[in-house]
Design a protein around this motif. Structure first.
Motif, PDB file in Angstrom:
ATOM      1  N   LEU A 173       3.993   1.351 -47.135  1.00  0.00           N
ATOM      2  CA  LEU A 173       3.059   2.057 -48.011  1.00  0.00           C
ATOM      3  C   LEU A 173       1.927   1.134 -48.457  1.00  0.00           C
ATOM      4  O   LEU A 173       0.773   1.567 -48.557  1.00  0.00           O
ATOM      5  CB  LEU A 173       3.798   2.615 -49.231  1.00  0.00           C
ATOM      6  CG  LEU A 173       2.951   3.442 -50.201  1.00  0.00           C
ATOM      7  CD1 LEU A 173       2.244   4.575 -49.462  1.00  0.00           C
ATOM      8  CD2 LEU A 173       3.803   3.994 -51.334  1.00  0.00           C
ATOM      9  N   ALA A 174       2.242  -0.146 -48.709  1.00  0.00           N
ATOM     10  CA  ALA A 174       1.185  -1.096 -49.078  1.00  0.00           C
ATOM     11  C   ALA A 174       0.187  -1.258 -47.938  1.00  0.00           C
ATOM     12  O   ALA A 174      -1.032  -1.339 -48.166  1.00  0.00           O
ATOM     13  CB  ALA A 174       1.802  -2.446 -49.445  1.00  0.00           C
ATOM     14  N   GLY A 175       0.680  -1.286 -46.701  1.00  0.00           N
ATOM     15  CA  GLY A 175      -0.218  -1.351 -45.548  1.00  0.00           C
ATOM     16  C   GLY A 175      -1.066  -0.100 -45.421  1.00  0.00           C
ATOM     17  O   GLY A 175      -2.254  -0.167 -45.087  1.00  0.00           O
ATOM     18  N   PHE A 176      -0.462   1.062 -45.678  1.00  0.00           N
ATOM     19  CA  PHE A 176      -1.207   2.323 -45.632  1.00  0.00           C
ATOM     20  C   PHE A 176      -2.302   2.333 -46.692  1.00  0.00           C
ATOM     21  O   PHE A 176      -3.431   2.750 -46.430  1.00  0.00           O
ATOM     22  CB  PHE A 176      -0.248   3.494 -45.852  1.00  0.00           C
ATOM     23  CG  PHE A 176      -0.910   4.846 -45.799  1.00  0.00           C
ATOM     24  CD1 PHE A 176      -1.113   5.494 -44.596  1.00  0.00           C
ATOM     25  CD2 PHE A 176      -1.339   5.463 -46.973  1.00  0.00           C
ATOM     26  CE1 PHE A 176      -1.732   6.737 -44.542  1.00  0.00           C
ATOM     27  CE2 PHE A 176      -1.960   6.702 -46.932  1.00  0.00           C
ATOM     28  CZ  PHE A 176      -2.159   7.338 -45.722  1.00  0.00           C
ATOM     29  N   LEU A 177      -1.987   1.854 -47.897  1.00  0.00           N
ATOM     30  CA  LEU A 177      -2.977   1.810 -48.969  1.00  0.00           C
ATOM     31  C   LEU A 177      -4.094   0.817 -48.653  1.00  0.00           C
ATOM     32  O   LEU A 177      -5.240   1.030 -49.034  1.00  0.00           O
ATOM     33  CB  LEU A 177      -2.296   1.445 -50.292  1.00  0.00           C
ATOM     34  CG  LEU A 177      -1.335   2.501 -50.853  1.00  0.00           C
ATOM     35  CD1 LEU A 177      -0.594   1.963 -52.066  1.00  0.00           C
ATOM     36  CD2 LEU A 177      -2.085   3.776 -51.209  1.00  0.00           C
ATOM     37  N   GLN A 178      -3.748  -0.276 -47.977  1.00  0.00           N
ATOM     38  CA  GLN A 178      -4.767  -1.234 -47.572  1.00  0.00           C
ATOM     39  C   GLN A 178      -5.775  -0.577 -46.630  1.00  0.00           C
ATOM     40  O   GLN A 178      -6.993  -0.793 -46.755  1.00  0.00           O
ATOM     41  CB  GLN A 178      -4.090  -2.419 -46.869  1.00  0.00           C
ATOM     42  CG  GLN A 178      -5.001  -3.337 -46.080  1.00  0.00           C
ATOM     43  CD  GLN A 178      -5.746  -4.314 -46.965  1.00  0.00           C
ATOM     44  OE1 GLN A 178      -5.376  -4.534 -48.102  1.00  0.00           O
ATOM     45  NE2 GLN A 178      -6.812  -4.907 -46.428  1.00  0.00           N
ATOM     46  N   ARG A 179      -5.279   0.244 -45.700  1.00  0.00           N
ATOM     47  CA  ARG A 179      -6.153   0.862 -44.697  1.00  0.00           C
ATOM     48  C   ARG A 179      -6.815   2.142 -45.193  1.00  0.00           C
ATOM     49  O   ARG A 179      -7.935   2.444 -44.807  1.00  0.00           O
ATOM     50  CB  ARG A 179      -5.342   1.172 -43.429  1.00  0.00           C
ATOM     51  CG  ARG A 179      -4.753  -0.047 -42.734  1.00  0.00           C
ATOM     52  CD  ARG A 179      -4.083   0.348 -41.430  1.00  0.00           C
ATOM     53  NE  ARG A 179      -3.013   1.309 -41.638  1.00  0.00           N
ATOM     54  CZ  ARG A 179      -1.744   0.975 -41.877  1.00  0.00           C
ATOM     55  NH1 ARG A 179      -1.413  -0.311 -41.978  1.00  0.00           N
ATOM     56  NH2 ARG A 179      -0.820   1.903 -42.029  1.00  0.00           N
ATOM     57  N   ARG A 180      -6.122   2.914 -46.029  1.00  0.00           N
ATOM     58  CA  ARG A 180      -6.590   4.262 -46.371  1.00  0.00           C
ATOM     59  C   ARG A 180      -6.755   4.453 -47.887  1.00  0.00           C
ATOM     60  O   ARG A 180      -6.561   5.556 -48.383  1.00  0.00           O
ATOM     61  CB  ARG A 180      -5.582   5.297 -45.845  1.00  0.00           C
ATOM     62  CG  ARG A 180      -5.309   5.225 -44.354  1.00  0.00           C
ATOM     63  CD  ARG A 180      -6.507   5.655 -43.534  1.00  0.00           C
ATOM     64  NE  ARG A 180      -6.229   5.653 -42.116  1.00  0.00           N
ATOM     65  CZ  ARG A 180      -5.716   6.677 -41.449  1.00  0.00           C
ATOM     66  NH1 ARG A 180      -5.411   7.785 -42.089  1.00  0.00           N
ATOM     67  NH2 ARG A 180      -5.504   6.585 -40.155  1.00  0.00           N
TER      68      ARG A 180
END
Length: 390
Positions: free
Chosen positions: A132-139
């Protein structure tokens, strides 16, 4: 003296508040596991130190895991976040396969690996946060401005929750759901969709708890354990007796009576009750204070990372802080009769290799976040150069 100071500086290259509070919690947990498990260990294995020695092995390897994780740049986890969520689904499917997944107390949550059984849900909690942290970084902008950015991760975690409930593991599902929704709220998801989804999740979990017979029994037992004193309420009653015997300062380390086969899972899920009996309210408050220091410091590191626009590190640290806070609250709530039984361990304290390894890995990641916050040049380097520097 100069060499000692140099060694001290090298030791505290990472955040000393997180490091010291974690070490005290781990050492305190080792001491209480030893006290809580000696009688049952002697009964089952004719060796009062069987569980202690295993926990010591888990601890040493956990330190190794934490050290390795602190050497890995956050960019690596960011790039691997999608791979991690795929691995989550693979493991959650494998554990449901007869012959691979191991059934304990009616739940298929473990994969046996010879020396140890790995509890999949423990690893899934950390990997879900990283994804989820990676998703928030990208989106991040999409999450903050569009409904699709809010729905996409929820669909993924909804499927993950279904697999967890098939084990069944309602406790882990609850912790992951609360952590994910909290991370999305902190990231700035629009309030109306957030409230709608939050209401739906709460209604869904309540429906699961009420419509499933054994969960309904746990709920009614939690409300009135004395009505099932020799059945489903037995464990909670023994836990409450332990707190009652402990009083303000406890009966003394090693002098618990409830661990003498009265309190089931005394060295795992209900270790807080043994702490309450042996060390009293003073010991309980000391332990809670350590967790508060750890969680608050992790949140501080998370906020510092977000201020420097290190989105992945900031949201990862926030997720780990929330996960630990929720799990500590639920475990203590179950022990004192505030919440129905969930089967969740007390992080860094309870016996168990899976829980301790994952907790150590989480602490290692947070220490790495703190390091990159204090050394922004490392964070800003290209991926290949970051690995060379670290």
């Amino acid at each position: 003296m100069r060499r000692f100071n140099q060694l001290l500086d090298q030791t505290f290259i990472y955040d000393r508040w997180i490091l010291i509070s974690s070490l005290i919690l781990i050492i305190f947990g080792l001491l209480m596991v030893s006290s809580a498990s000696m009688v049952i260990s002697d009964q089952l294995y004719h060796d009062p130190f069987h569980y202690l020695l295993r926990q010591l092995i888990f601890l040493v390897t956990g330190f190794g895991i934490a050290w390795v994780v602190t050497r890995i740049p956050l960019h690596f986890w960011e790039e691997m976040s999608f791979v991690l969520v795929v691995l989550c689904f693979v493991m959650l499917l494998l554990v449901l396969v007869p012959g691979i997944g191991r059934v304990v107390n009616g739940s298929r949550r473990w994969i046996h690996l010879g020396f140890i059984s790995l509890q999949i849900s423990e690893a899934v909690k950390l990997m879900a946060i990283l994804f989820l942290a990676g998703f928030l970084q990208r989106r991040l902008l999409e999450v903050q401005t569009q409904l699709s950015g809010f729905i996409k991760p929820l669909v993924c975690f909804g499927l993950m929750g279904v697999l967890l409930l098939m084990e069944p593991d309602f406790g882990a599902t609850s912790v992951i759901a609360m952590t994910v929704l909290s991370m999305l709220f902190i990231a700035g998801a629009r309030l109306l969709p957030f409230l709608v989804i939050l209401a739906l999740v709460m209604v869904g979990m309540a429906a699961l708890a009420i419509t499933t017979p054994y969960r309904l029994q746990r709920l009614t037992t939690f409300l009135n354990p004395w009505g099932h004193a020799y059945g489903s309420g037995y464990q909670l009653i023994q836990s409450l007796i332990a707190f009652g015997r402990g009083g303000l300062f406890g009966v003394g380390l090693g002098n618990s009576v409830q661990k003498l086969f009265y309190l089931p899972e005394a060295h795992t899920d209900f270790i807080f009750a043994v702490i309450g009996e042996e060390l009293g309210l003073a010991g309980e408050l000391f332990l809670i204070a350590l967790f508060v220091i750890l969680v608050v410091r992790i949140i501080y590191v998370a906020q510092e990372a977000l201020k420097k626009e290190q989105w992945f590190g900031g949201y990862t640290a926030w997720g780990i802080a929330l996960w630990m806070a929720f799990q500590v609250f639920i475990n203590i709530g179950v022990n004192i009769g505030l919440l129905p039984t969930k089967g969740l361990t007390l992080p860094l304290i309870s016996y168990g290799g899976s829980s301790l390894w994952v907790s150590c890995a989480a602490i290692g990641i947070v220490l790495r976040v703190a390091y990159e916050v204090e050394n922004p040049s490392v964070h800003m380097l290209p991926a290949r150069m970051r690995q060379r520097v670290s």
